[in-house]
Design a protein around this motif. Structure first.
Motif, PDB file in Angstrom:
ATOM      1  N   SER A  59       0.832  -1.205   0.000  1.00  0.00           N
ATOM      2  CA  SER A  59       0.000   0.000   0.000  1.00  0.00           C
ATOM      3  C   SER A  59       0.866   1.253   0.000  1.00  0.00           C
ATOM      4  N   GLU A  61       0.373   5.634   1.002  1.00  0.00           N
ATOM      5  CA  GLU A  61      -0.429   6.827   1.264  1.00  0.00           C
ATOM      6  C   GLU A  61      -0.039   7.852   0.213  1.00  0.00           C
ATOM      7  N   TYR A  68      -0.052  20.700  -3.877  1.00  0.00           N
ATOM      8  CA  TYR A  68       0.683  21.958  -3.973  1.00  0.00           C
ATOM      9  C   TYR A  68      -0.162  22.992  -4.696  1.00  0.00           C
ATOM     10  N   TRP A  83       7.338  21.875   7.924  1.00  0.00           N
ATOM     11  CA  TRP A  83       6.740  20.867   7.055  1.00  0.00           C
ATOM     12  C   TRP A  83       7.159  19.465   7.495  1.00  0.00           C
ATOM     13  N   GLU A  93       0.106  16.346   5.397  1.00  0.00           N
ATOM     14  CA  GLU A  93      -0.136  15.967   4.008  1.00  0.00           C
ATOM     15  C   GLU A  93      -1.540  15.372   3.847  1.00  0.00           C
ATOM     16  N   VAL A 322       7.866  11.889  -9.789  1.00  0.00           N
ATOM     17  CA  VAL A 322       7.479  11.034  -8.665  1.00  0.00           C
ATOM     18  C   VAL A 322       8.661  10.983  -7.703  1.00  0.00           C
TER      19      VAL A 322
ATOM     20  N   PRO B  50      12.459  15.809  -1.022  1.00  0.00           N
ATOM     21  CA  PRO B  50      11.571  14.657  -0.785  1.00  0.00           C
ATOM     22  C   PRO B  50      10.122  15.043  -0.496  1.00  0.00           C
ATOM     23  N   ALA B  51       9.875  16.316  -0.155  1.00  0.00           N
ATOM     24  CA  ALA B  51       8.484  16.754  -0.001  1.00  0.00           C
ATOM     25  C   ALA B  51       7.698  16.513  -1.291  1.00  0.00           C
ATOM     26  N   PHE B  53       7.981  13.895  -3.252  1.00  0.00           N
ATOM     27  CA  PHE B  53       7.693  12.481  -3.515  1.00  0.00           C
ATOM     28  C   PHE B  53       6.232  12.252  -3.131  1.00  0.00           C
ATOM     29  N   PHE B  55       4.405  10.010  -2.109  1.00  0.00           N
ATOM     30  CA  PHE B  55       4.013   8.973  -1.151  1.00  0.00           C
ATOM     31  C   PHE B  55       4.407   9.432   0.260  1.00  0.00           C
ATOM     32  N   ALA B  56       3.412   9.576   1.120  1.00  0.00           N
ATOM     33  CA  ALA B  56       3.705   9.922   2.513  1.00  0.00           C
ATOM     34  C   ALA B  56       4.258   8.707   3.245  1.00  0.00           C
ATOM     35  N   SER B  57       3.836   7.538   2.802  1.00  0.00           N
ATOM     36  CA  SER B  57       4.369   6.300   3.363  1.00  0.00           C
ATOM     37  C   SER B  57       4.074   5.167   2.394  1.00  0.00           C
ATOM     38  N   VAL B  58       4.800   4.081   2.552  1.00  0.00           N
ATOM     39  CA  VAL B  58       4.551   2.857   1.792  1.00  0.00           C
ATOM     40  C   VAL B  58       4.492   1.724   2.813  1.00  0.00           C
ATOM     41  N   LYS B 102       7.923   8.606   5.184  1.00  0.00           N
ATOM     42  CA  LYS B 102       8.791   9.438   4.352  1.00  0.00           C
ATOM     43  C   LYS B 102      10.037   9.878   5.120  1.00  0.00           C
ATOM     44  N   TYR B 103       9.835  10.313   6.359  1.00  0.00           N
ATOM     45  CA  TYR B 103      10.985  10.789   7.141  1.00  0.00           C
ATOM     46  C   TYR B 103      11.238   9.848   8.311  1.00  0.00           C
TER      47      TYR B 103
END
Lengths: 538, 538
Positions: A59, A61, A68, A83, A93, A322, B50-51, B53, B55-58, B102-103
């Protein structure tokens, strides 16, 4: 020209390298007539059962397409320190969940059982469909039977194109300043650059014609080149962007001399328009808020749009739209080149990562074409703000004077010449001599990620002894020791910078990554170091 | 031998190809001393923030390490039809969620900001750590300064090794039957196979020595080879597995003749032991339930274990233990080769997909070393059951007679010779002649994914006119038309099968993918088609 517009690609098989010719046709071709049989039991492949893939689902997110804004804000939220703080707790986000299960619920579903399996180097059919729509609507190729083929990013895409088109001892036409990694992919195969002079739009068509018309095989030690490499938008490193008229001229020269164009275009959607000083920016008309069609029509067209013969291999990548780690991009080219490139993939990379393919494909299917264009518009505004902010910082730290270049690789472009500003009430005695001479100049880029500084080391007191190359090295080290890394300019020269007093001094500076506060600090350090560096012998 | 065991790799730089020598050293090397500075602001790279990208998470629903049992069951749940039914609704598989943000929350966390960014071709440091522990514990290299380098799967790993080691006009030592894709990666670069005779354990050390000792450069038209390609476990296509003593012998020959060994070992953990007929299988001792150390000690060792000089480049892949679509694997080799291979990656694939790297790394960190070994033990049982089931099907459809091969590429191995069983009470008149002659034979594989059938077309009534090659083609087509695809044997010959009456007829059959019911049905179709095919002239 209507008939040409709707025709198919001409035969260009004489451009294939010996390696490309020697690649075997796929053994799968022979099986094709049987593979369509729905009841077929294939024990021919070496495929693990997908039950053994240790992911029941994957999956992501996904950020929403309008994450933006389209209007220019004073401080980009993406680049401010808070941020990161908020996004790591997930409260900032806006996202949509996308999930890819192991087995499809409907036959057309993207699924891990297929995407994580061995498969054709052409990758997921759903991705091919998405790319077809995108290329058709955005790049509008001028011939009928163009196709796409996915690859693992433009670096590998270009490396495969080199092996497909070029034999050892041949040359590649490229701009006098060019992306060094592209040359590094070719040089070990004894394929060397043939630099062509640039102006403010990149490669000059008259210079290209001259190189080809006057080609002397014996003097050059190689046959007349038949491949041209170009980064036509936000050129790396100079930032130059080539508009339609110039592309048509170059394409015509390539038809005349039978040249294949490899268009490496990672920065296509980072076309950000002219730099306008901060004080005049308030009511700036921004392309990003236009309709999709107007937005696309306002971008410099791809070479594909003029490619009525099918002699362009275009490289697109998801690295900038991406993420670089996607390692996913695609060729758009004629089917003959695509078939040979597919054979090259089968015996090396195979298809790009199935995790990348599923996640990027699912993202694009979730967003749809409109959503992806909205995302690209938002990115464009971000890069515009970044470019503006960085040049604003330079304008604050240095005195900038606007001129127009009349010659050299920036001819025709608006150039900002920078000199030091007086510091404090009393001017330091040593600084006096350099206060009013230009120490560097730049063309504010209209696309891409980079500002290309030309350093005017001829104003330096040690220039006579040291020349450009050594002064560039010394200033680069002084900056690194003070805490700022620039890209050393000589890396980007298509021919080695060897002569110690001719040539140029340059730095490539990226404004794509750092926070505003870091960019401001870096420019301040640059100011301090440059002031000291230009004030005394080194 | 203690000093050798703890020594470093010897100098093997004379094995590098011209292409490998011409690869530039990384420009990043010069920046290394500054990149460690914690306050450094780098504007040198071309990295997106990276902001951007999307995807906030995978995340992934990872199967638990003990998803597959260690005891042999009568019907593997993974291969039954209801598995798919239940797993798609999520009620069957036991999973643990893994999420990559992401971070990073802690500095050592795997995170998308790093993994999806441009980075070193060496990939995620967390993955390198995992691989180091794994290689140390499982393969136990015999020299000190070995290293690992990730690649995008063994096909690309091998393709890069070819360009790193071989010049055009050179040859590769390989088994007489070999993986055709490996040859297809080399042939376009004018690098050709030099076949070496096999026996039941794969390449013969005496045959290798003879080829090298008697090498006649003029007659062969190429210098004596200095690179050996081998799939030592579950060899593709024959299924042969080479044990420790033979590997030591071959390694000694390679030391004597200064040969670099490329060990392509995708099936290492699919070592499933001898085939025991169903009736005798009840109390079979299974290695999988042993302790981790005993389990590993019971597997055929890697060449690395004997490689006291550092002349082995081992290729490992996650294709069979995680999924082919990972497009992720790694080299284990000496640092000099690793450095040149890293340069090759920088100018082509760069690092493998960041999505693959994060998901596979997070899976392995979640499972830990013990969990991954548990997963591999479970897989081993699955493949053992598959191998057993497929051979059981053959035993049911055909009459199998056990013999031991005394010559040829299977010498020393237990061979099952298959003849047709009488069907019904009355034997069809036409069938009578072939009823008691062997029509094919096989060595039940002790590793890998494949059964390699040798077809005894010399028993066919049209053999005198058609020979092996044409009969293989005709039977392959007859099977395909009846709904079963086998791998055509001639694809796997290191030298083209051209002589129409010499040579062999073979099929490679995979038991890795299909459900039991499909395998059973395929064998029944094979029986019906073979019965008809061998009964009359074609």
């Amino acid at each position: 020209m209507v008939s040409e517009k709707h025709g198919d690609a001409i035969n260009l098989s004489h451009h294939l390298s010996d390696i490309a010719r020697a690649r075997q046709t796929s053994p799968l071709k022979g099986l094709a007539k049987y593979l369509g049989n729905p009841g077929l039991i294939s024990l021919a492949g070496g495929m693990p059962n997908p039950a053994y893939f240790p992911f029941a689902s994957v999956s992501g997110e996904a950020l929403v397409p309008d994450s933006y804004p389209l209007n220019v804000t004073t401080e980009s939220s993406s680049t401010s320190w808070f941020w990161k703080l908020f996004s790591s707790s997930g409260s900032k986000e806006r996202t949509t969940p996308i999930t890819i299960g192991k087995y499809p619920k409907k036959p057309e579903d993207v699924n891990l059982a297929t995407a994580l399996q061995y498969g054709m180097a052409t990758g997921l059919p759903q991705l091919k469909e998405v790319l077809k729509e995108f290329v058709e609507k955005v790049y509008q190729p001028a011939y009928g039977n163009w196709t796409t083929l996915i690859h693992t990013g433009n670096t590998d895409g270009w490396a495969k194109a080199v092996l497909t088109l070029l034999n050892p001892g041949e040359g590649i036409l490229c701009s006098e300043w060019t992306y060094p990694s592209a040359l590094a992919s070719a040089l070990p195969f004894s394929v060397t650059p043939v630099p062509v002079a640039m102006d403010g739009q990149g490669m000059r068509s008259d210079a290209l014609r001259k190189v080809l018309a006057e080609w002397d095989e014996e003097a050059r030690g190689m046959p007349r080149p038949h491949v041209l490499y170009t980064v036509p938008v936000g050129q790396n490193p100079t930032g130059a962007t080539m508009l339609a008229a110039r592309k048509k001229e170059i394409y015509a020269v390539c038809v005349e001399y039978d040249i294949v164009i490899v268009e490496d275009d990672p920065y296509y959607f980072l076309q950000v328009g002219d730099y306008v000083p901060e004080s005049e920016r308030a009511n700036q008309n921004d392309l990003s808020s236009a309709s999709d069609d107007v937005f696309i029509a306002g971008l410099a067209p791809s070479y594909l749009k003029f490619d009525y013969q099918g002699r362009v291999i275009r490289l697109d990548t998801f690295s900038k739209t991406v993420a670089p780690g996607s390692r996913l991009g695609w060729y758009t080219c004629n089917p003959m080149f695509a078939e040979r490139l597919e054979r090259a993939a089968e015996t090396s990379t195979q298809a790009p990562s199935g995790f990348s393919q599923t996640l990027v494909t699912s993202l694009l299917l979730e967003w749809k074409y409109d959503g992806y264009i909205r995302w690209l518009k938002g990115l464009r505004v971000q890069y515009k703000q970044r470019r503006d902010y960085f040049v604003d910082c330079l304008a604050e730290e240095f005195h900038l004077r606007k001129t127009v270049a009349t010659q050299g690789y920036r001819a025709g472009a608006t150039v900002l010449e920078a000199s030091l500003k007086p510091k404090g009430i009393f001017v330091n005695y040593k600084e006096k001599d350099v206060l009013y001479s230009r120490i560097f100049s730049l063309v504010p880029p209209t696309a891409g990620m980079f500002v290309w500084l030309e350093m005017h080391f001829e104003e330096h007191p040690s220039f006579a002894e040291l020349g450009y190359k050594k002064l560039e090295n010394k200033l680069w080290i002084a900056l690194a020791e003070a805490g700022v890394l620039f890209g050393p300019g000589q890396m980007f020269s298509a021919t080695p910078v060897t002569n110690e007093t001719e040539g140029n001094g340059h730095f490539r500076i990226s404004f794509s990554f750092n926070d505003n506060s870091e960019m401001r600090k870096a420019v301040a350090i640059f100011g301090t170091v440059a002031r000291k560096f230009f004030s005394s012998r080194v």
